[in-house]
Design a protein around this motif. Sequence first.
Motif, PDB file in Angstrom:
ATOM      1  N   ILE A  16     -18.912 -15.629  45.370  1.00 42.41           N
ATOM      2  CA  ILE A  16     -19.369 -15.962  44.055  1.00 42.41           C
ATOM      3  C   ILE A  16     -18.416 -17.074  43.376  1.00 42.41           C
ATOM      4  CG2 ILE A  16     -18.021 -13.832  42.821  1.00 42.41           C
ATOM      5  CD1 ILE A  16     -21.371 -14.892  41.434  1.00 42.41           C
ATOM      6  N   ALA A  17     -18.913 -18.034  42.794  1.00 36.61           N
ATOM      7  CA  ALA A  17     -18.109 -19.044  42.054  1.00 36.61           C
ATOM      8  C   ALA A  17     -17.770 -18.533  40.448  1.00 36.61           C
ATOM      9  CB  ALA A  17     -18.832 -20.388  42.051  1.00 36.61           C
ATOM     10  N   ALA A  18     -16.510 -18.696  40.302  1.00 35.04           N
ATOM     11  CA  ALA A  18     -16.171 -18.490  38.902  1.00 35.04           C
ATOM     12  C   ALA A  18     -16.537 -19.758  37.949  1.00 35.04           C
ATOM     13  CB  ALA A  18     -14.549 -18.672  38.777  1.00 35.04           C
ATOM     14  N   GLY A  19     -17.047 -19.488  36.965  1.00 37.24           N
ATOM     15  CA  GLY A  19     -17.578 -20.297  35.981  1.00 37.24           C
ATOM     16  C   GLY A  19     -16.227 -21.058  35.199  1.00 37.24           C
ATOM     17  N   GLY A  20     -16.693 -22.042  34.214  1.00 35.68           N
ATOM     18  CA  GLY A  20     -15.757 -22.538  33.299  1.00 35.68           C
ATOM     19  C   GLY A  20     -15.233 -21.610  32.101  1.00 35.68           C
ATOM     20  N   ALA A  21     -14.006 -21.649  31.812  1.00 36.92           N
ATOM     21  CA  ALA A  21     -13.228 -20.738  30.855  1.00 36.92           C
ATOM     22  C   ALA A  21     -13.774 -21.025  29.523  1.00 36.92           C
ATOM     23  CB  ALA A  21     -11.808 -20.873  30.994  1.00 36.92           C
ATOM     24  N   LYS A  22     -14.273 -19.709  29.094  1.00 41.03           N
ATOM     25  CA  LYS A  22     -14.741 -19.746  27.523  1.00 41.03           C
ATOM     26  C   LYS A  22     -13.526 -20.056  26.557  1.00 41.03           C
ATOM     27  CE  LYS A  22     -14.816 -15.606  25.151  1.00 41.03           C
ATOM     28  NZ  LYS A  22     -14.118 -15.510  24.086  1.00 41.03           N
ATOM     29  N   ASN A  23     -12.442 -19.543  26.955  1.00 42.81           N
ATOM     30  CA  ASN A  23     -11.301 -19.748  25.984  1.00 42.81           C
ATOM     31  C   ASN A  23     -10.609 -21.067  26.352  1.00 42.81           C
ATOM     32  OD1 ASN A  23     -11.961 -17.563  24.874  1.00 42.81           O
ATOM     33  ND2 ASN A  23     -10.370 -16.282  25.647  1.00 42.81           N
ATOM     34  N   ALA A  24     -10.932 -21.898  27.168  1.00 44.04           N
ATOM     35  CA  ALA A  24     -10.315 -23.243  27.444  1.00 44.04           C
ATOM     36  C   ALA A  24     -11.559 -24.059  26.558  1.00 44.04           C
ATOM     37  CB  ALA A  24     -10.184 -23.594  28.540  1.00 44.04           C
ATOM     38  N   ALA A  25     -12.641 -23.910  26.927  1.00 49.56           N
ATOM     39  CA  ALA A  25     -13.611 -24.730  26.572  1.00 49.56           C
ATOM     40  C   ALA A  25     -14.090 -24.795  25.167  1.00 49.56           C
ATOM     41  CB  ALA A  25     -15.139 -24.233  27.058  1.00 49.56           C
ATOM     42  N   LEU A  26     -13.579 -23.814  24.381  1.00 46.25           N
ATOM     43  CA  LEU A  26     -13.915 -23.624  22.929  1.00 46.25           C
ATOM     44  C   LEU A  26     -12.862 -24.711  22.303  1.00 46.25           C
ATOM     45  CD1 LEU A  26     -14.614 -19.940  22.327  1.00 46.25           C
ATOM     46  CD2 LEU A  26     -16.092 -21.641  21.988  1.00 46.25           C
ATOM     47  N   PRO A  27     -11.402 -24.598  22.438  1.00 44.63           N
ATOM     48  CA  PRO A  27     -10.561 -25.519  21.944  1.00 44.63           C
ATOM     49  C   PRO A  27     -10.925 -26.917  22.418  1.00 44.63           C
ATOM     50  CG  PRO A  27      -9.419 -23.951  23.432  1.00 44.63           C
ATOM     51  CD  PRO A  27     -10.937 -23.400  23.184  1.00 44.63           C
ATOM     52  N   THR A  90     -19.692 -15.025  13.035  1.00 42.01           N
ATOM     53  CA  THR A  90     -20.007 -14.606  14.569  1.00 42.01           C
ATOM     54  C   THR A  90     -18.901 -14.827  15.611  1.00 42.01           C
ATOM     55  OG1 THR A  90     -21.175 -16.820  14.764  1.00 42.01           O
ATOM     56  CG2 THR A  90     -22.367 -14.786  13.901  1.00 42.01           C
ATOM     57  N   MET A  91     -17.993 -15.837  15.145  1.00 40.05           N
ATOM     58  CA  MET A  91     -17.005 -16.133  16.282  1.00 40.05           C
ATOM     59  C   MET A  91     -15.627 -16.764  15.441  1.00 40.05           C
ATOM     60  SD  MET A  91     -16.967 -19.038  19.198  1.00 40.05           S
ATOM     61  CE  MET A  91     -16.814 -20.221  17.852  1.00 40.05           C
ATOM     62  N   ARG A  92     -14.622 -15.881  15.577  1.00 42.09           N
ATOM     63  CA  ARG A  92     -13.607 -16.114  15.027  1.00 42.09           C
ATOM     64  C   ARG A  92     -12.773 -17.458  15.436  1.00 42.09           C
ATOM     65  NH1 ARG A  92      -9.764 -14.311  15.668  1.00 42.09           N
ATOM     66  NH2 ARG A  92      -8.861 -14.197  13.802  1.00 42.09           N
ATOM     67  N   ALA A  93     -13.182 -17.823  16.478  1.00 43.04           N
ATOM     68  CA  ALA A  93     -12.546 -18.905  17.135  1.00 43.04           C
ATOM     69  C   ALA A  93     -12.786 -20.329  16.553  1.00 43.04           C
ATOM     70  CB  ALA A  93     -12.953 -19.235  18.616  1.00 43.04           C
ATOM     71  N   SER A  94     -13.880 -20.020  15.468  1.00 47.64           N
ATOM     72  CA  SER A  94     -14.216 -21.289  14.446  1.00 47.64           C
ATOM     73  C   SER A  94     -12.961 -21.800  13.759  1.00 47.64           C
ATOM     74  CB  SER A  94     -15.161 -21.006  13.563  1.00 47.64           C
ATOM     75  OG  SER A  94     -16.040 -20.055  14.092  1.00 47.64           O
ATOM     76  N   ILE A  95     -11.771 -20.997  13.809  1.00 46.60           N
ATOM     77  CA  ILE A  95     -10.705 -21.337  12.960  1.00 46.60           C
ATOM     78  C   ILE A  95     -10.103 -22.515  13.845  1.00 46.60           C
ATOM     79  CG2 ILE A  95      -9.236 -19.793  14.166  1.00 46.60           C
ATOM     80  CD1 ILE A  95      -8.785 -20.575  10.538  1.00 46.60           C
ATOM     81  N   LEU A  96     -10.565 -22.763  14.927  1.00 42.57           N
ATOM     82  CA  LEU A  96     -10.053 -23.972  15.864  1.00 42.57           C
ATOM     83  C   LEU A  96     -10.617 -25.304  15.205  1.00 42.57           C
ATOM     84  CD1 LEU A  96     -10.260 -22.381  19.246  1.00 42.57           C
ATOM     85  CD2 LEU A  96      -8.186 -23.025  18.551  1.00 42.57           C
ATOM     86  N   LEU A  97     -11.363 -25.251  14.355  1.00 42.95           N
ATOM     87  CA  LEU A  97     -12.068 -26.669  13.665  1.00 42.95           C
ATOM     88  C   LEU A  97     -10.756 -26.946  12.645  1.00 42.95           C
ATOM     89  CD1 LEU A  97     -15.441 -25.555  13.407  1.00 42.95           C
ATOM     90  CD2 LEU A  97     -14.519 -26.853  15.289  1.00 42.95           C
TER      91      LEU A  97
END
Length: 421
Positions: A16-27, A90-97
């Motif tokens: 199985i291939a790993a996908g792209g990292a959510k916690n890298a793609a967001l920033p 719905t997504m706390r990571a919005s603070i990255l904006l």
Amino acid sequence: MDKIVIEGGRPLKGQIAAGGAKNAALPDIAACLLAGGVHHIYNVPRLRDIETIKGIMARLGVVFKDIENGLYVNASDIKCHEAPYDMVKTMRASILLLGPLLARHGRARISLPGGCAIGARPVNLHLKALAAMGADITLEHGYINARADRLKGTRVFFDIPTVTGTENIMMAATRAEGLTVLKNVAKEPEITDLANMLRSMGAHIEGDGTDVITIEGVKDLSPSEHTVIPDRIETGTFMIATVMTGGDVKITDCRPEHLGVLIEKLESVGAEIKTSDRAIHVKGPKTIESVDIRTLPYPGFPTDLQAQFMALMCIAKGWSMVRETVFENRFMHVSELRRMGADIEINGAQALVRGRKNLIAAPVMATDLRASACLVLAGLVAEGGVTDVHRIYHLDRGYESLEKKFAGLGASIWREKVSPQ
Ligand code: EPZ
């Protein structure tokens, strides 16, 4: 509302291939706000959280197009600077904006991200650092109002190594006046991935991955071509599932060097692990030994793999202690595991797991992203029927078609629609 149905007892086998990292793609996607023009970001995973940040940024005026294995992002024409509560909740990571909007546009109005299932998750360290850089920050009606003609470089010492806090201030500092020195920063691989993207845009950043990051501000940045690193938490989830089911799986397109502590822990429970430059080959043992874990900031044991590892310890020989030191409420999966026959005793931030020979299939409910992954893993080994994992919208936030990936490795697992009662 969907549920995932699992018939346990099948060892995972195959590749199985790993996908792209959510916690890298967001920033990385948020960083596009720092420069006009067209960015191309590759290896972006197809996840709910990615759709959420695209939705919020589109409201600001950013144009997104899907391209082969990635995203076209044009942040030339920002018409609005507000991230509203109904989307941020719905997504706390919005603070990255916040950091990028302040750095390039001098203002931002971002809803304060509320807490979530795993903890209060304040953003005080983000705001304290931006204020130290000269931003005028007020909180009213649940919103952060921030203004700054031009941020000024300064020295920031983070009380706690915060991942998105480090990312936010690193982005803000790229266009600040003068030098910014950040100390006691997070060292996660996702920080370095963001720093690499920012350097490709013309930022002057050094020290990412160590305790001190220095950023020399520049007046302008240019758009980037960037490939997101593989998702170490998805990779670790596949590894733990392989060990639990006594399987034999090769995970490709991943970065073994990002998973040092998990590899060491899985070898001590008896797994056979071989690594190469971009792949990890895992063979599960006949008997799973128990081992203690304590979650810590990187390179310590990742808190995002704690729930999954606990599912493994539920079927280990002997007892193990699981200590959660990063978040104050990250044992929500325990009550659901107990419904499957797990023997777990919680005492504050630690859980004593008494290993059992097996888990029993049962209907269970996901409460947060990594708890839902833990319950899917428990279902893969549960006996006596099928396990229904409900509320898997939590799972879809951070895993792309996880049930299809496990089915491709031989699991009997599928998704079903649940009619609203
Ligand atoms: C990031 O969250 C990740 N999310 C989380 O992944 C991950 O669990 C976490 O880092 C820890 O590794 C993203 O990267 C989008 P923190 P973040 O700031 O940045 C306290 C997943 O499952 N703190 O490093 O929000 C905080 O309460 C998610 O993919 C403050 O007190 O985490 C926590 O106890 C879940 N004040 C600790 O620091 C602040 O201003 C570490 O949190 C900021 C944080």
